[in-house]
Design a protein around this motif. Sequence first.
Motif, PDB file in Angstrom:
ATOM      1  N   VAL A   3       0.860  -1.179   0.000  1.00 23.90           N
ATOM      2  CA  VAL A   3       0.000   0.000   0.000  1.00 23.90           C
ATOM      3  C   VAL A   3       0.896   1.229   0.000  1.00 23.90           C
ATOM      4  O   VAL A   3       1.500   1.573   1.016  1.00 23.90           O
ATOM      5  N   ALA A   4       1.023   1.850  -1.167  1.00 23.11           N
ATOM      6  CA  ALA A   4       1.711   3.135  -1.254  1.00 23.11           C
ATOM      7  C   ALA A   4       0.705   4.180  -0.806  1.00 23.11           C
ATOM      8  O   ALA A   4      -0.394   4.261  -1.364  1.00 23.11           O
ATOM      9  N   PRO A   5       1.014   4.944   0.234  1.00 19.54           N
ATOM     10  CA  PRO A   5       0.000   5.864   0.754  1.00 19.54           C
ATOM     11  C   PRO A   5      -0.368   6.963  -0.232  1.00 19.54           C
ATOM     12  O   PRO A   5       0.486   7.522  -0.912  1.00 19.54           O
ATOM     13  N   ARG A   6      -1.640   7.225  -0.300  1.00 26.18           N
ATOM     14  CA  ARG A   6      -2.164   8.393  -1.008  1.00 26.18           C
ATOM     15  C   ARG A   6      -2.187   9.563  -0.027  1.00 26.18           C
ATOM     16  O   ARG A   6      -1.869  10.683  -0.362  1.00 26.18           O
ATOM     17  N   VAL A   7      -2.593   9.220   1.205  1.00 24.20           N
ATOM     18  CA  VAL A   7      -2.627  10.202   2.289  1.00 24.20           C
ATOM     19  C   VAL A   7      -2.405   9.457   3.603  1.00 24.20           C
ATOM     20  O   VAL A   7      -2.781   8.293   3.734  1.00 24.20           O
ATOM     21  N   VAL A   8      -1.748  10.127   4.541  1.00 27.87           N
ATOM     22  CA  VAL A   8      -1.560   9.613   5.895  1.00 27.87           C
ATOM     23  C   VAL A   8      -2.046  10.678   6.861  1.00 27.87           C
ATOM     24  O   VAL A   8      -1.774  11.873   6.663  1.00 27.87           O
ATOM     25  N   PHE A   9      -2.766  10.263   7.885  1.00 25.35           N
ATOM     26  CA  PHE A   9      -3.184  11.163   8.955  1.00 25.35           C
ATOM     27  C   PHE A   9      -2.482  10.733  10.234  1.00 25.35           C
ATOM     28  O   PHE A   9      -2.359   9.534  10.501  1.00 25.35           O
ATOM     29  N   ALA A  10      -2.033  11.705  11.022  1.00 22.29           N
ATOM     30  CA  ALA A  10      -1.470  11.430  12.340  1.00 22.29           C
ATOM     31  C   ALA A  10      -2.219  12.290  13.347  1.00 22.29           C
ATOM     32  O   ALA A  10      -2.370  13.499  13.147  1.00 22.29           O
TER      33      ALA A  10
ATOM     34  N   GLY B 150      -2.030  13.508  17.002  1.00 25.00           N
ATOM     35  CA  GLY B 150      -1.268  13.675  18.231  1.00 25.00           C
ATOM     36  C   GLY B 150      -2.214  13.857  19.399  1.00 25.00           C
ATOM     37  O   GLY B 150      -3.347  14.319  19.237  1.00 25.00           O
ATOM     38  N   LYS B 151      -1.743  13.512  20.603  1.00 24.74           N
ATOM     39  CA  LYS B 151      -2.625  13.558  21.774  1.00 24.74           C
ATOM     40  C   LYS B 151      -2.116  14.433  22.904  1.00 24.74           C
ATOM     41  O   LYS B 151      -2.806  14.591  23.898  1.00 24.74           O
ATOM     42  N   ASP B 152      -0.921  14.987  22.780  1.00 18.68           N
ATOM     43  CA  ASP B 152      -0.404  15.835  23.857  1.00 18.68           C
ATOM     44  C   ASP B 152       0.537  16.880  23.280  1.00 18.68           C
ATOM     45  O   ASP B 152       1.753  16.660  23.265  1.00 18.68           O
ATOM     46  N   PRO B 153       0.074  17.979  22.779  1.00 14.24           N
ATOM     47  CA  PRO B 153      -1.326  18.397  22.711  1.00 14.24           C
ATOM     48  C   PRO B 153      -2.030  17.739  21.517  1.00 14.24           C
ATOM     49  O   PRO B 153      -1.392  17.182  20.630  1.00 14.24           O
ATOM     50  N   TYR B 154      -3.353  17.841  21.505  1.00 21.92           N
ATOM     51  CA  TYR B 154      -4.128  17.264  20.418  1.00 21.92           C
ATOM     52  C   TYR B 154      -3.800  17.963  19.104  1.00 21.92           C
ATOM     53  O   TYR B 154      -3.725  19.183  19.038  1.00 21.92           O
ATOM     54  N   SER B 155      -3.595  17.135  18.066  1.00 19.49           N
ATOM     55  CA  SER B 155      -3.321  17.703  16.743  1.00 19.49           C
ATOM     56  C   SER B 155      -3.805  16.740  15.674  1.00 19.49           C
ATOM     57  O   SER B 155      -3.845  15.532  15.882  1.00 19.49           O
ATOM     58  N   GLN B 156      -4.195  17.301  14.552  1.00 14.99           N
ATOM     59  CA  GLN B 156      -4.543  16.514  13.386  1.00 14.99           C
ATOM     60  C   GLN B 156      -3.623  16.938  12.272  1.00 14.99           C
ATOM     61  O   GLN B 156      -3.593  18.100  11.881  1.00 14.99           O
ATOM     62  N   ASN B 157      -2.876  15.956  11.751  1.00  9.80           N
ATOM     63  CA  ASN B 157      -1.868  16.211  10.728  1.00  9.80           C
ATOM     64  C   ASN B 157      -2.193  15.392   9.498  1.00  9.80           C
ATOM     65  O   ASN B 157      -2.625  14.241   9.586  1.00  9.80           O
ATOM     66  N   ARG B 158      -1.971  15.997   8.324  1.00 11.62           N
ATOM     67  CA  ARG B 158      -2.233  15.328   7.048  1.00 11.62           C
ATOM     68  C   ARG B 158      -0.947  15.366   6.231  1.00 11.62           C
ATOM     69  O   ARG B 158      -0.308  16.413   6.115  1.00 11.62           O
ATOM     70  N   TYR B 159      -0.596  14.201   5.647  1.00 12.80           N
ATOM     71  CA  TYR B 159       0.604  14.084   4.812  1.00 12.80           C
ATOM     72  C   TYR B 159       0.145  13.541   3.459  1.00 12.80           C
ATOM     73  O   TYR B 159      -0.480  12.487   3.391  1.00 12.80           O
ATOM     74  N   THR B 160       0.441  14.274   2.398  1.00 13.40           N
ATOM     75  CA  THR B 160       0.051  13.837   1.057  1.00 13.40           C
ATOM     76  C   THR B 160       1.292  13.470   0.263  1.00 13.40           C
ATOM     77  O   THR B 160       2.359  14.061   0.449  1.00 13.40           O
ATOM     78  N   PHE B 161       1.126  12.524  -0.638  1.00 15.17           N
ATOM     79  CA  PHE B 161       2.254  11.961  -1.383  1.00 15.17           C
ATOM     80  C   PHE B 161       2.121  12.217  -2.863  1.00 15.17           C
ATOM     81  O   PHE B 161       1.059  12.430  -3.367  1.00 15.17           O
TER      82      PHE B 161
END
Length: 165
Positions: free
Chosen positions: A145-152, A154-165
């Motif tokens: 599976v070659a990623p199209r998108v990855v989400f991470a 984080g929980k300390d502090p809360y974060s939503q991260n998007r990585y596109t390829f």
Amino acid sequence: MPKSMLDTRYSDPSAEAVPWGVVAERLERAGVYWITTVRDSGRPHITPLIGVWLGDAMLFCTGGQEQKARNLAGNPAVALTTGTDALDRGIDVVVEGDAVVLRDEEALRVAAEAWAAKYGETWRFEVRDGAFHHADGGAADVYRVAPRVVFAFGKDPYSQNRYTF
């Protein structure tokens, strides 16, 4: 290197983007992943599995008779997730892409060594006929599976991260 973006709508004001290296390390070290595939009926199918992050892609294997293999024959779209059930620490990661059967025997040998190094001799596979073969006689296809998108997340502090390829 993927393009990254911190989504401030869903992140603590003090959050910073999680570096891709931290996310890649989490993918490499995780012992268990959850895979979501889509049944012919359109309903999701979710199951835990083991796998390896190798280079720039997620690899997993499954027997041809298993539900996820049957689902992938009709729809290659997958989501692979890993993380922790802790609310206030760690990182949860979601990899989205299409699963493609890997048949190249040299690439399969590299993958087999990665499985054994990560999970031990119980998970040592012989490579032949474009697949993994286990000592018990079972065979499995390996999917990349070659990623199209990855989400991470984080929980300390809360974060939503998007990585596109």
